[in-house]
Design a protein around this motif. Structure first.
Motif, short mmCIF file in Angstrom:
data_model
loop_
_atom_site.label_atom_id
_atom_site.label_comp_id
_atom_site.label_asym_id
_atom_site.label_seq_id
_atom_site.Cartn_x
_atom_site.Cartn_y
_atom_site.Cartn_z
N ASN A 1 9.67 30.27 -54.49
CA ASN A 1 10.77 30.48 -53.55
C ASN A 1 10.23 31.06 -52.24
OD1 ASN A 1 10.67 33.32 -53.70
ND2 ASN A 1 12.72 33.53 -54.50
N ARG A 2 11.07 31.18 -51.26
CA ARG A 2 10.62 31.57 -49.91
C ARG A 2 10.01 32.96 -49.85
NH1 ARG A 2 16.44 31.86 -49.30
NH2 ARG A 2 17.04 34.01 -48.87
N GLN A 3 10.29 33.80 -50.84
CA GLN A 3 9.73 35.15 -50.88
C GLN A 3 8.44 35.21 -51.69
OE1 GLN A 3 13.17 36.97 -52.58
NE2 GLN A 3 14.01 37.55 -50.58
N GLY A 4 8.04 34.08 -52.27
CA GLY A 4 6.84 34.06 -53.09
C GLY A 4 7.09 34.38 -54.55
N LEU A 5 8.35 34.45 -54.95
CA LEU A 5 8.69 34.73 -56.34
C LEU A 5 8.49 33.50 -57.21
CD1 LEU A 5 11.93 36.85 -55.86
CD2 LEU A 5 9.73 37.68 -56.72
N LEU A 6 8.03 33.71 -58.41
CA LEU A 6 7.81 32.61 -59.36
C LEU A 6 9.11 32.29 -60.07
CD1 LEU A 6 4.40 33.70 -60.94
CD2 LEU A 6 4.86 32.67 -58.71
N THR A 7 10.09 31.83 -59.32
CA THR A 7 11.42 31.59 -59.86
C THR A 7 11.45 30.43 -60.84
OG1 THR A 7 11.94 30.28 -57.90
CG2 THR A 7 12.65 32.59 -57.91
N GLY A 8 10.50 29.53 -60.79
CA GLY A 8 10.47 28.39 -61.71
C GLY A 8 9.71 28.64 -62.98
N LYS A 9 9.26 29.88 -63.20
CA LYS A 9 8.36 30.16 -64.33
C LYS A 9 8.95 29.83 -65.70
CE LYS A 9 9.33 34.97 -65.32
NZ LYS A 9 8.71 36.25 -65.56
N ARG A 10 10.25 29.92 -65.83
CA ARG A 10 10.85 29.66 -67.15
C ARG A 10 10.74 28.19 -67.56
NH1 ARG A 10 15.20 30.33 -63.73
NH2 ARG A 10 16.68 28.61 -63.70
N HIS A 11 10.43 27.33 -66.61
CA HIS A 11 10.31 25.90 -66.91
C HIS A 11 8.90 25.49 -67.34
CE1 HIS A 11 14.34 25.35 -65.44
NE2 HIS A 11 14.02 25.97 -64.33
N PHE A 12 8.01 26.46 -67.50
CA PHE A 12 6.63 26.17 -67.86
C PHE A 12 6.28 26.60 -69.27
CE2 PHE A 12 6.49 25.88 -63.30
CZ PHE A 12 5.59 24.85 -63.08
N GLY A 13 7.23 26.57 -70.17
CA GLY A 13 6.94 26.92 -71.56
C GLY A 13 6.93 28.42 -71.74
N GLY A 14 5.74 29.00 -71.72
CA GLY A 14 5.61 30.45 -71.88
C GLY A 14 5.94 31.18 -70.59
#
Length: 109
Positions: free
Chosen positions: A63-76
């Motif tokens: 996201n625009r702030q550098g947060l790993l907002t998509g992390k839940r879509h990567f399995g672990g």
């Protein structure tokens, strides 16, 4: 008006160009594709890559702030973080530190 599938394919083509050790944002991709304000649609496109056999480095989009907002879509929970850190990107509390030094913009090519 482009179809959703066409937009998704265009997103994938941009994401495939993100250099190793760099990241970009959902919004930057949307704006580059002429769809400013469609950052969520970029996220939906990347979420669907788990069903795509092509090598699309979706972990390099944050996201625009550098947060790993998509992390839940990567399995672990730490998969996205681990992939980014393996490319030399520093992360603290699920946020890229010094985001500007890692940011890639397809418009600046």
């Amino acid at each position: 008006m482009p179809t959703q599938d066409n937009f998704f394919e265009r997103v994938y083509e941009v994401v495939k160009q993100i250099p190793y050790g760099k990241v970009t944002t959902y919004g930057i991709i949307a704006e580059f594709l002429g769809s400013k304000g469609s950052a969520r649609m970029v996220g939906w496109a990347l979420n669907s890559t788990k069903y795509n056999l092509e090598n699309i480095p979706a972990h390099r989009v944050v996201n625009r702030q550098g947060l790993l907002t998509g992390k839940r879509h990567f399995g672990g929970n730490d998969t996205m973080k681990n992939l980014l850190e393996s490319e030399g990107i520093l992360i603290e509390n699920d946020k890229i530190t010094n985001m500007e030094s890692y940011l890639w913009n397809p418009s600046a090519r």
